[in-house]
Design an enzyme around this catalytic site. Structure first.
Site, mmCIF file in Angstrom:
data_model
loop_
_atom_site.group_PDB
_atom_site.id
_atom_site.type_symbol
_atom_site.label_atom_id
_atom_site.label_comp_id
_atom_site.label_asym_id
_atom_site.label_seq_id
_atom_site.Cartn_x
_atom_site.Cartn_y
_atom_site.Cartn_z
ATOM 1 N N SER A 196 0.802 -1.231 0.000
ATOM 2 C CA SER A 196 0.000 0.000 0.000
ATOM 3 C C SER A 196 0.829 1.273 0.000
ATOM 4 C CB SER A 196 -0.932 0.000 1.215
ATOM 5 O OG SER A 196 -1.881 -1.040 1.108
ATOM 6 N N ASP B 138 -17.064 0.955 -4.344
ATOM 7 C CA ASP B 138 -16.125 -0.109 -3.972
ATOM 8 C C ASP B 138 -16.920 -1.276 -3.403
ATOM 9 O OD1 ASP B 138 -14.283 -1.825 -2.874
ATOM 10 O OD2 ASP B 138 -13.237 -0.330 -1.663
#
Length: 418
Positions: A332, A356
């Site tokens: 990430s 999402d």
């Protein structure tokens, strides 16, 4: 009567001739001797005088004290201290085993000491001084010194010894020193630094000990020592003191370092991995962890076979400096750069919202968020806060692989650091 006088006269002439020849011969011998003395005392005086001084005076290098390494709070990470070693020149010893047995009656010598000594013998020439026993106490050094005349080729030597008091903590960062190898010697000769290593047999091998070798090493001094015919020093004629190496103070906080290492080295559940803690205000490195680690003190006098095999054959590979040499998925930490690329290349506005559902499908594969989390309608700010994999997966096809590559290069991706 006349014949007798004639014979006497002839005999006198012969005697005079013999005396004359003998005198000429003696005179010639004395002339040659005088000429030879003149050559030695006048013509070649300077050369013989210099050679005599060289035989009488020895220039002995003095090893400088290596600089210490401290953490940000002044705690010692690496230091040098004075130590006595028992050293042997094998070429001057008739029977090595008998010598070791006799010396062992004065100073304790372990089986490990003997094994290391014989290993070093095989790696050096017969006239290299090799350590038989290190870390002698003052009492042991004194006990041998009074009997040293019995052991030609064996001597006590004072030296600087490197120590890493933190043991395994921050070992990959600090590194270690080791004996100068043939490759090291070739390198310092090419760099014109061979004079700085007279009398020194160690050099930085890894980590900061290697990177800051020139700073830490210092400059050697020397002594002009008058030597007796027996080869023993008589007095010091002249001395130039060595210049000690500079100390290093790091940004590392060894307390924080040990705390993080403790998380990796949990006795019940140890982990392999790497962690670098950086102060975002100034970029200073506060902790540099590579787990598992190793004890750099093992390398100071040359690591023995057992410990080397234990480290090199370990499935955990403790010698690998994982923050630098380990290869791990970027994870990430790459998401902010994808966000910057999207904004810079006008691929998506920061306020644009997408849905999402907890996964992203591409090429017939479904890639899920960590923990299969579903974040619903999110914009770029929210996607960074919750670290939505789906949001940033969806940006990749829009921006394009080549554009992402070209954009990331300006931040140093794909290049060596430092």
């Amino acid at each position: 009567m006349f014949d007798q006088r004639r014979r006497v006269k002839v005999e006198r002439t012969r005697n005079r001739l013999r005396v004359l020849v003998a005198a000429i011969f003696v005179l010639a011998c004395f002339s040659i001797l005088i000429y030879r003395l003149w050559v030695l005392q006048v013509e070649r005086y300077q050369g013989f005088s210099e050679r005599a001084d060289q035989n009488r005076i020895s220039l002995v290098p003095i090893t400088p004290k290596r600089g210490n390494i401290y953490d940000r709070n002044g705690e010692v990470l690496a230091r040098s201290y004075r130590d006595y070693t028992l050293e042997v020149v094998p070429g001057q010893i008739k029977n090595i085993d008998a010598m070791i047995e006799e010396v062992g009656q004065i100073i304790p010598i372990s089986a490990l000491d003997i094994r290391r000594f014989k290993q070093r013998m095989g790696m050096n020439t017969r006239y290299t001084s090799i350590i038989l026993r290190s870390n002698l106490t003052d009492e042991e050094a004194a006990a041998f010194a009074v009997r040293a005349f019995k052991f030609p080729g064996v001597s006590i030597r004072a030296r600087w010894v490197r120590e890493y008091p933190q043991g395994e903590s921050a070992a990959h960062l600090i590194g270690y020193i080791g004996r100068i190898s043939e490759r090291d010697r070739e390198r310092i000769e090419e760099e014109g630094l061979i004079g700085d290593y007279r009398g020194t047999d160690v050099i930085g091998k890894k980590g900061l000990e290697l990177s800051y070798e020139e700073v830490l090493h210092g400059k050697p001094g020397w002594e002009q020592v008058e030597i007796a015919a027996s080869g023993r020093p008589v007095r010091v004629l002249e001395r130039s003191d060595p210049v000690p190496g500079d100390n290093l103070r790091l940004s590392i906080d060894i307390g924080l370092q040990r705390m993080v290492e403790g998380l990796f080295n949990d006795e019940k559940n140890p982990h392999r991995g790497a962690l670098v803690a950086i102060d975002p205000r100034n970029g200073q490195v506060l902790a540099y962890v590579s787990a598992p680690s190793f004890d750099p003190n093992l390398f100071v006098d040359g690591i023995d076979v057992e410990n080397w095999r234990r480290l090199s054959d370990s499935p955990d590979h403790p010698l690998i400096d994982r923050p630098i040499y380990g290869t791990f998925p970027i994870g990430s930490t790459y998401k902010p750069f994808i966000a910057l690329a999207a904004l810079a290349l006008n691929a998506r506005d920061a306020k644009t919202r997408i849905y999402d559902p907890g996964f992203f499908e591409f090429g017939g594969q479904r890639f899920r968020n960590a923990g299969s989390a579903v974040y619903g309608s999110i914009d770029m700010h929210r996607a960074l806060v919750v670290s939505s994999d789906t949001y940033f997966f969806s940006l990749a096809p829009i921006i394009g692989v080549d554009a992402i590559h070209d954009f990331a290069i300006q931040f140093g991706f794909g290049k060596q650091t430092g």
